[in-house]
Scaffold this motif. Sequence first.
Motif, mmCIF file in Angstrom:
data_model
loop_
_atom_site.group_PDB
_atom_site.id
_atom_site.type_symbol
_atom_site.label_atom_id
_atom_site.label_comp_id
_atom_site.label_asym_id
_atom_site.label_seq_id
_atom_site.Cartn_x
_atom_site.Cartn_y
_atom_site.Cartn_z
ATOM 1 N N LEU A 155 0.861 -1.190 0.000
ATOM 2 C CA LEU A 155 0.000 0.000 0.000
ATOM 3 C C LEU A 155 0.895 1.237 0.000
ATOM 4 O O LEU A 155 1.760 1.378 0.864
ATOM 5 C CB LEU A 155 -0.906 0.006 1.235
ATOM 6 N N ARG A 156 0.671 2.128 -0.958
ATOM 7 C CA ARG A 156 1.474 3.356 -1.072
ATOM 8 C C ARG A 156 0.601 4.552 -0.689
ATOM 9 O O ARG A 156 -0.352 4.892 -1.390
ATOM 10 C CB ARG A 156 2.021 3.519 -2.493
ATOM 11 N N TRP A 157 0.962 5.172 0.430
ATOM 12 C CA TRP A 157 0.158 6.269 0.984
ATOM 13 C C TRP A 157 0.856 7.615 0.808
ATOM 14 O O TRP A 157 2.085 7.688 0.806
ATOM 15 C CB TRP A 157 -0.079 6.050 2.478
ATOM 16 N N SER A 158 0.035 8.659 0.706
ATOM 17 C CA SER A 158 0.581 10.008 0.814
ATOM 18 C C SER A 158 1.024 10.249 2.253
ATOM 19 O O SER A 158 0.489 9.660 3.191
ATOM 20 C CB SER A 158 -0.486 11.050 0.426
ATOM 21 N N ARG A 159 1.998 11.106 2.424
ATOM 22 C CA ARG A 159 2.579 11.314 3.743
ATOM 23 C C ARG A 159 1.546 11.744 4.779
ATOM 24 O O ARG A 159 1.591 11.310 5.930
ATOM 25 C CB ARG A 159 3.688 12.378 3.641
ATOM 26 N N ALA A 188 12.705 8.785 0.032
ATOM 27 C CA ALA A 188 13.771 9.672 0.497
ATOM 28 C C ALA A 188 13.258 11.064 0.850
ATOM 29 O O ALA A 188 13.735 11.692 1.799
ATOM 30 C CB ALA A 188 14.860 9.765 -0.573
ATOM 31 N N ASP A 189 12.269 11.552 0.100
ATOM 32 C CA ASP A 189 11.735 12.885 0.397
ATOM 33 C C ASP A 189 10.595 12.844 1.409
ATOM 34 O O ASP A 189 10.037 13.890 1.765
ATOM 35 C CB ASP A 189 11.259 13.563 -0.888
ATOM 36 N N GLY A 190 10.222 11.643 1.860
ATOM 37 C CA GLY A 190 9.173 11.516 2.860
ATOM 38 C C GLY A 190 7.772 11.686 2.326
ATOM 39 O O GLY A 190 6.807 11.670 3.098
ATOM 40 N N ALA A 191 7.617 11.811 1.006
ATOM 41 C CA ALA A 191 6.296 12.062 0.438
ATOM 42 C C ALA A 191 5.451 10.797 0.365
ATOM 43 O O ALA A 191 4.216 10.868 0.372
ATOM 44 C CB ALA A 191 6.428 12.685 -0.953
ATOM 45 N N ILE A 192 6.097 9.643 0.264
ATOM 46 C CA ILE A 192 5.380 8.371 0.114
ATOM 47 C C ILE A 192 5.753 7.431 1.263
ATOM 48 O O ILE A 192 6.928 7.270 1.587
ATOM 49 C CB ILE A 192 5.691 7.697 -1.232
ATOM 50 N N HIS A 193 4.732 6.839 1.847
ATOM 51 C CA HIS A 193 4.927 5.857 2.922
ATOM 52 C C HIS A 193 4.282 4.553 2.467
ATOM 53 O O HIS A 193 3.096 4.516 2.167
ATOM 54 C CB HIS A 193 4.268 6.358 4.216
ATOM 55 N N GLU A 194 5.079 3.507 2.415
ATOM 56 C CA GLU A 194 4.576 2.206 1.938
ATOM 57 C C GLU A 194 4.413 1.234 3.096
ATOM 58 O O GLU A 194 5.263 1.164 3.986
ATOM 59 C CB GLU A 194 5.526 1.601 0.902
ATOM 60 N N HIS A 195 3.317 0.495 3.052
ATOM 61 C CA HIS A 195 3.114 -0.645 3.940
ATOM 62 C C HIS A 195 3.339 -1.920 3.120
ATOM 63 O O HIS A 195 2.660 -2.148 2.121
ATOM 64 C CB HIS A 195 1.686 -0.654 4.503
ATOM 65 N N HIS A 196 4.294 -2.740 3.541
ATOM 66 C CA HIS A 196 4.525 -4.044 2.912
ATOM 67 C C HIS A 196 3.958 -5.091 3.860
ATOM 68 O O HIS A 196 4.496 -5.319 4.952
ATOM 69 C CB HIS A 196 6.013 -4.273 2.662
ATOM 70 N N ILE A 197 2.884 -5.733 3.428
ATOM 71 C CA ILE A 197 2.082 -6.568 4.327
ATOM 72 C C ILE A 197 2.112 -8.020 3.884
ATOM 73 O O ILE A 197 1.999 -8.328 2.686
ATOM 74 C CB ILE A 197 0.619 -6.065 4.353
ATOM 75 N N LYS A 198 2.250 -8.904 4.846
ATOM 76 C CA LYS A 198 2.089 -10.342 4.617
ATOM 77 C C LYS A 198 0.820 -10.760 5.331
ATOM 78 O O LYS A 198 0.710 -10.611 6.552
ATOM 79 C CB LYS A 198 3.286 -11.123 5.163
ATOM 80 N N GLU A 217 -10.017 4.206 -1.414
ATOM 81 C CA GLU A 217 -9.460 4.675 -0.147
ATOM 82 C C GLU A 217 -8.777 6.032 -0.340
ATOM 83 O O GLU A 217 -7.865 6.171 -1.160
ATOM 84 C CB GLU A 217 -8.445 3.662 0.387
ATOM 85 N N PRO A 218 -9.199 7.076 0.380
ATOM 86 C CA PRO A 218 -8.567 8.395 0.220
ATOM 87 C C PRO A 218 -7.122 8.372 0.731
ATOM 88 O O PRO A 218 -6.817 7.763 1.747
ATOM 89 C CB PRO A 218 -9.444 9.313 1.087
ATOM 90 N N PHE A 223 -1.421 0.524 -4.999
ATOM 91 C CA PHE A 223 -1.380 -0.710 -4.215
ATOM 92 C C PHE A 223 -1.060 -1.887 -5.127
ATOM 93 O O PHE A 223 -1.161 -1.799 -6.347
ATOM 94 C CB PHE A 223 -2.709 -0.957 -3.482
ATOM 95 N N ALA A 224 -0.650 -2.992 -4.509
ATOM 96 C CA ALA A 224 -0.360 -4.224 -5.245
ATOM 97 C C ALA A 224 -0.802 -5.396 -4.406
ATOM 98 O O ALA A 224 -0.553 -5.449 -3.188
ATOM 99 C CB ALA A 224 1.125 -4.330 -5.557
ATOM 100 N N LEU A 225 -1.501 -6.347 -5.058
ATOM 101 C CA LEU A 225 -1.942 -7.597 -4.400
ATOM 102 C C LEU A 225 -1.246 -8.740 -5.129
ATOM 103 O O LEU A 225 -1.427 -8.913 -6.337
ATOM 104 C CB LEU A 225 -3.461 -7.750 -4.481
ATOM 105 N N ALA A 226 -0.473 -9.541 -4.409
ATOM 106 C CA ALA A 226 0.286 -10.611 -5.041
ATOM 107 C C ALA A 226 0.115 -11.903 -4.252
ATOM 108 O O ALA A 226 0.870 -12.164 -3.316
ATOM 109 C CB ALA A 226 1.768 -10.243 -5.135
ATOM 110 N N PRO A 227 -0.925 -12.717 -4.602
ATOM 111 C CA PRO A 227 -1.078 -14.018 -3.929
ATOM 112 C C PRO A 227 0.156 -14.881 -4.150
ATOM 113 O O PRO A 227 0.728 -14.904 -5.242
ATOM 114 C CB PRO A 227 -2.321 -14.620 -4.606
ATOM 115 N N ARG A 228 0.525 -15.580 -3.111
ATOM 116 C CA ARG A 228 1.711 -16.434 -3.188
ATOM 117 C C ARG A 228 1.373 -17.720 -3.931
ATOM 118 O O ARG A 228 0.380 -18.361 -3.658
ATOM 119 C CB ARG A 228 2.212 -16.753 -1.794
#
Length: 230
Positions: A155-159, A188-198, A217-218, A223-228
């Motif tokens: 999930l890629r969120w705005s800061r 690096a610039d803090g503009a994007i915060h990613e959640h890497h979820i299992k 979602e505002p 986002f990316a969904l990758a079933p194993r």
Amino acid sequence: MQIDLTLLLPIVAAMAAGGLIGAERSYNGHQAGFRTHILVCLTACVLMLAAMHQNEWSFLALPGQTVLIDPTRMPHGILTGIGFLCAGVIFREGFSVHGLTTAASLWTTSAIGLLFGAGMFQLAMLSVGATLVALALLRLLDARIPSRALTDITLRWSRDAVPREATVRDLLAQYRLRTLRIGHVVSADGAIHEHHIKARGPVPMDSDALADRLAAEPGLRGFALAPRDE
């Protein structure tokens, strides 16, 4: 030069066995497929044949001495070496590890080649049948067994819109996904915060509904969904 059938038959049988197992891997879209499995089985077979026919080796022992070499050393070396090849088909993507089944099939194929090289045709053919059952027929059975699978979610969120972990867990729980681990990556610039979820959930997962929910979602920039799937 007359061809020795005691050498030809094991080689042909090993290539056929490797081809059968490799065809199943190729059909299911795996990188180590038809030719790779043939070469693995063939190489294991010819090396074992070389160990079994030491009387034809072109070397001279010291005068008055007889050299005896244990042929069981050859399988040890081959199975050790095949481990490096198996490691090459295993890779990690996110929290998931892929290629384990193909690596196991290469390991099994090398053992089958050794059996052909040692002249144990019956055991080798039984091993081929058992391997194909495990890879092909049991795949159908596995699809019918109720199970839960792992999914990698990014999930890629705005800061200014990053939710707390508890909020993310609650959102996924609505789609019967239990969050096992959450990693954080900030640009690096803090503009994007990613959640890497299992996450772990039922099979099949209702990915369409989850994708629609995430798209609405505002503050979610992507986002990316990758079933194993091994």
